[in-house]
Design an enzyme around this catalytic site. Structure first.
Site, short mmCIF file in Angstrom:
data_model
loop_
_atom_site.label_atom_id
_atom_site.label_comp_id
_atom_site.label_asym_id
_atom_site.label_seq_id
_atom_site.Cartn_x
_atom_site.Cartn_y
_atom_site.Cartn_z
N ASP A 1 0.71 -1.22 -0.07
CA ASP A 1 0.03 0.00 -0.02
C ASP A 1 0.93 1.32 -0.01
O ASP A 1 2.01 1.21 0.25
CB ASP A 1 -0.96 0.06 1.13
CG ASP A 1 -1.99 -0.83 1.28
OD1 ASP A 1 -2.17 -1.55 0.14
OD2 ASP A 1 -2.90 -1.02 2.03
N HIS B 1 3.76 -2.33 2.88
CA HIS B 1 3.83 -0.76 2.57
C HIS B 1 5.38 -0.62 1.73
O HIS B 1 6.39 -0.71 2.48
CB HIS B 1 3.76 0.32 3.56
CG HIS B 1 2.31 0.19 4.19
ND1 HIS B 1 2.08 -0.79 5.30
CD2 HIS B 1 1.18 0.90 3.99
CE1 HIS B 1 0.83 -0.72 5.60
NE2 HIS B 1 0.20 0.39 4.84
#
Length: 289
Positions: A43, A201
């Protein structure tokens, strides 16, 4: 034992049963439609470590899914080209909204604008529009889910969080994050029955440079196969683009018009079963005491 204590344990038991039995919202995906696979997802990119991540993924011959932000691409003139490289190398590009603001606090029109603006930014970078999205913090309740369904989006959640966002400033962040993968996949995962969608991430350096390599090595050694979200769910990744042929399953392509909410098959997840078991233990304790 006090009545209030017994009631407290009983409430825990009932809550555990509800957690195990209650289905997810119709279009909120947190497991794959088949066992033995792991969807590796990242993400908040693209970012300054994304190209380095592509090198690591290529070394392992693994395809991942990138839930990207329009605001990230707007912040750096080179990032749209980085996203194009992600796409060109066969990874899936998906939406994480434009501004990374809580969707459940928005009106329907503002929610739609978040997705549309990000779709436009992604289209400008790679030439296609994503049909998968992940809400910021994973928060997408009934109105949000309904809106995403109307926009033909697959609301993509996860069932293994690396907590790289929480561990990044702590001592031994790699070890702390690997605990999640070890506990859920390596130690307790069953290739014959389980599937996983992981969360990392690509804006956190340690997660890219050190954690990803360890995750892939450990998960492959367990016997799981890495897939994109498209193969995990069995629905197209992009508007107007048929599904790619899959690894060994040969899943048949579907049309974008079929991309309505999908509920993965299979029984309760390992986490749900664990919650149920904890409730049973709690109730048993009250009877003994």
């Amino acid at each position: 034992m006090k009545v209030s204590t017994i009631l407290s344990f009983s409430a825990l038991f009932m809550a555990s049963i509800a957690s195990a039995a209650a289905p997810d919202l119709a279009n909120k995906i947190d497991t794959c439609v088949k066992p033995g696979v792991v969807a590796l997802t990242f993400d908040d990119g693209p970012g300054i470590y994304t190209e380095q991540l592509l090198t690591i993924l290529d070394k392992h011959k693994v395809k991942a899914t990138f839930f990207v932000l329009g605001i990230a691409m707007a912040s750096n003139a080179t990032f749209p080209a980085v996203l194009k490289k992600v796409y060109d190398q066969g990874h899936q590009v998906a939406s994480h909204t434009f501004n990374h603001n809580p969707l459940d606090q928005m009106t329907v029109d503002v929610m739609k604008k978040e997705i549309t603006d990000n779709s436009n930014a992604i289209f400008n970078a790679i030439g296609v529009r994503p049909l998968y999205m992940r809400a910021p913090q994973g928060a997408c309740e009934a109105l949000c889910t309904k809106t995403m369904e109307e926009m033909n989006q697959v609301v993509s959640h996860w069932n293994v969080d690396s907590f790289d966002w929480k561990n990044r400033d702590l001592p031994d962040p790699v070890g702390l994050s690997m605990t999640q993968f070890n506990d859920f996949i390596v130690k307790n995962g069953n290739v014959a029955t389980d599937s996983f969608i992981t969360l990392q991430h690509d804006i956190h350096q340690f997660s890219v440079e050190k954690l990803t390599d360890q995750v892939i090595t450990a998960v492959k050694a367990k016997g799981f196969r890495f897939v994109t979200m498209e193969e995990c769910i069995g629905k197209p990744a992009y508007e107007g683009v048929a599904m790619k042929p899959t690894g060994t399953d040969g899943a048949k392509p579907t049309s974008p018009s079929d991309n309505k909410g999908a509920t993965p098959t299979g029984g309760a997840s390992m986490t749900q079963v664990g919650a149920w078991a904890m409730g049973i233990v709690a109730l048993a304790s009250t009877l003994v005491l």
